[in-house]
Design an enzyme around this catalytic site. Structure first.
Site, PDB file in Angstrom:
ATOM      1  N   GLU A   1       0.814  -1.213   0.000  1.00  0.00           N
ATOM      2  CA  GLU A   1       0.000   0.000   0.000  1.00  0.00           C
ATOM      3  C   GLU A   1       0.846   1.261   0.000  1.00  0.00           C
ATOM      4  O   GLU A   1       2.008   1.261   0.419  1.00  0.00           O
ATOM      5  CB  GLU A   1      -0.941   0.019   1.192  1.00  0.00           C
ATOM      6  CG  GLU A   1      -0.256   0.153   2.538  1.00  0.00           C
ATOM      7  CD  GLU A   1      -1.244   0.227   3.700  1.00  0.00           C
ATOM      8  OE1 GLU A   1      -2.188   1.047   3.628  1.00  0.00           O
ATOM      9  OE2 GLU A   1      -1.052  -0.526   4.673  1.00  0.00           O
TER      10      GLU A   1
ATOM     11  N   GLU B   1     -10.808   0.649   8.639  1.00  0.00           N
ATOM     12  CA  GLU B   1      -9.586   0.897   9.397  1.00  0.00           C
ATOM     13  C   GLU B   1      -9.554   2.376   9.784  1.00  0.00           C
ATOM     14  O   GLU B   1      -8.829   3.181   9.202  1.00  0.00           O
ATOM     15  CB  GLU B   1      -8.351   0.525   8.563  1.00  0.00           C
ATOM     16  CG  GLU B   1      -7.069   0.516   9.393  1.00  0.00           C
ATOM     17  CD  GLU B   1      -5.814   0.445   8.535  1.00  0.00           C
ATOM     18  OE1 GLU B   1      -4.883  -0.273   8.922  1.00  0.00           O
ATOM     19  OE2 GLU B   1      -5.753   1.126   7.493  1.00  0.00           O
TER      20      GLU B   1
END
Length: 265
Positions: A143, A240
Site C-alpha cells: 500500500e 480501518e
C-alpha cells in the site's frame, strides 16, 4: 453486495484483542483484519475465528520499527535477512489462518540520497514475499501511505504504487488501496478505482481529514461505495479508522448500508 471487515487493531479497542472478535460479530461483521497479529499465537487466533464464525481476511508482515518512527523493514538494504525472517513468521500464521492477502508495508527512507537503493530493495523483497505466499495460495499486497502523516514513506501515491506493481510484475501481487491515505494526498479515489480496480486486492477506508468513520469528514462514501459495488469488485473493504467517540457509536455507516441492502432485496 460489498463485503466489509473490521480492522481489530483500530476498532473495538475499548476491549482486549481477544474480546474484539465477538464484538465484531455482534455488530454485523463476518470478517476481520489485524495489522500485526503476532502478539497472540496463531492457534489462539484460529480458535477465536472459529468460535465466532469469522474469516481473517488480511494482516501485515512485521514492520519492525516503522510505527515508532523508524524506517521499517521491507525497504532497508541492511535488514533483508530480518525481512525474510518476518516473511517466514507471517507464512506460518498464514498457513494456519488462511487470509486472502498478506500486506507488505514499504516503509520509509530517511536518507534521500539512498532512495533509489531503498526502492529497489523493496521491489526485491516484495517479489520474494509474493513467491513465498503464493506457495500457500495467499495474495501479497502493498500500500501507499500518505507522506503527511508518515514523512519519508517511499510509496506515497497511486502513481508510485502502479510503478512498483509494473516493475515487480508478479502474478500474485496486488494493490492494497487505502481511501484515507490517498484522500489525504488529495487524489481522486473514484477515478483511480474506476480505472484500476482489476489491480486492487484489498481496500481500506477511513474518512478524511481526521481518519474517523465515514461521515466524520469530507469523503463521499455513499458515492464511493456505490461506485465500487458497480465495478464488481470481488475483494473486501476494511474499516480501518479511529472511531469517534467509540466503535459502537461509529457504526452508523454500516447500519445504513444494511438497511439499504435489505430494502433492495
Amino acid at each position: 453486495m460489498l463485503r466489509f471487515t473490521a480492522n481489530l487493531s483500530m476498532l473495538f479497542t475499548e476491549l482486549p484483542l481477544t474480546e474484539r472478535f465477538q464484538a465484531a460479530k455482534q455488530h454485523g461483521f463476518n470478517a476481520v483484519e489485524i495489522q500485526f497479529p503476532f502478539d497472540l499465537p496463531a492457534a489462539t487466533l484460529q480458535a477465536l475465528l472459529q468460535e465466532h464464525d469469522l474469516k481473517l481476511v488480511l494482516f501485515n508482515v512485521d514492520a519492525d520499527d516503522l510505527l515508532r518512527g523508524g524506517e521499517g523493514l521491507a525497504a532497508v538494504p541492511e535488514k533483508q535477512e530480518m525481512f525474510r525472517a518476518a516473511v517466514a513468521q507471517a507464512c506460518d500464521y498464514a498457513e494456519l489462518l488462511q487470509p486472502d492477502c498478506v500486506n507488505v508495508l514499504p516503509g520509509r527512507c530517511l536518507n534521500a540520497g539512498r532512495l533509489a537503493e531503498y526502492r529497489q530493495t523493496f521491489k526485491d523483497n516484495l517479489a520474494y514475499a509474493a513467491d513465498v505466499f503464493a506457495d500457500i495460495g495467499v495474495t501479497t499486497v502493498f500500500e501507499a501511505i500518505n507522506s503527511l502523516d508518515m514523512p519519508g514513506f517511499i510509496v506515497d501515491s497511486s502513481a508510485k504504487m502502479l510503478s512498483v506493481l509494473r516493475e515487480v510484475n508478479h502474478p500474485r501481487v496486488r494493490l492494497q488501496y487505502d481511501i484515507y491515505h490517498m484522500s489525504r494526498m488529495r487524489e481522486d479515489c473514484a477515478a483511480f478505482l474506476s480505472q484500476h480496480i482489476d489491480k486492487v486486492g484489498h481496500i481500506q477506508f477511513a474518512d478524511c481529514p481526521g481518519r474517523g468513520q465515514p461521515g466524520s469528514g469530507a469523503v463521499d462514501f455513499a458515492a464511493l461505495f456505490e461506485l465500487i459495488e458497480g465495478l464488481a469488485y470481488k475483494g473486501w473493504l476494511g474499516a480501518e479508522y479511529k472511531p469517534i467517540p467509540t466503535t459502537t457509536a461509529s457504526l452508523g455507516w454500516i447500519k445504513t448500508r444494511q438497511v439499504t441492502e435489505t430494502a433492495a432485496l
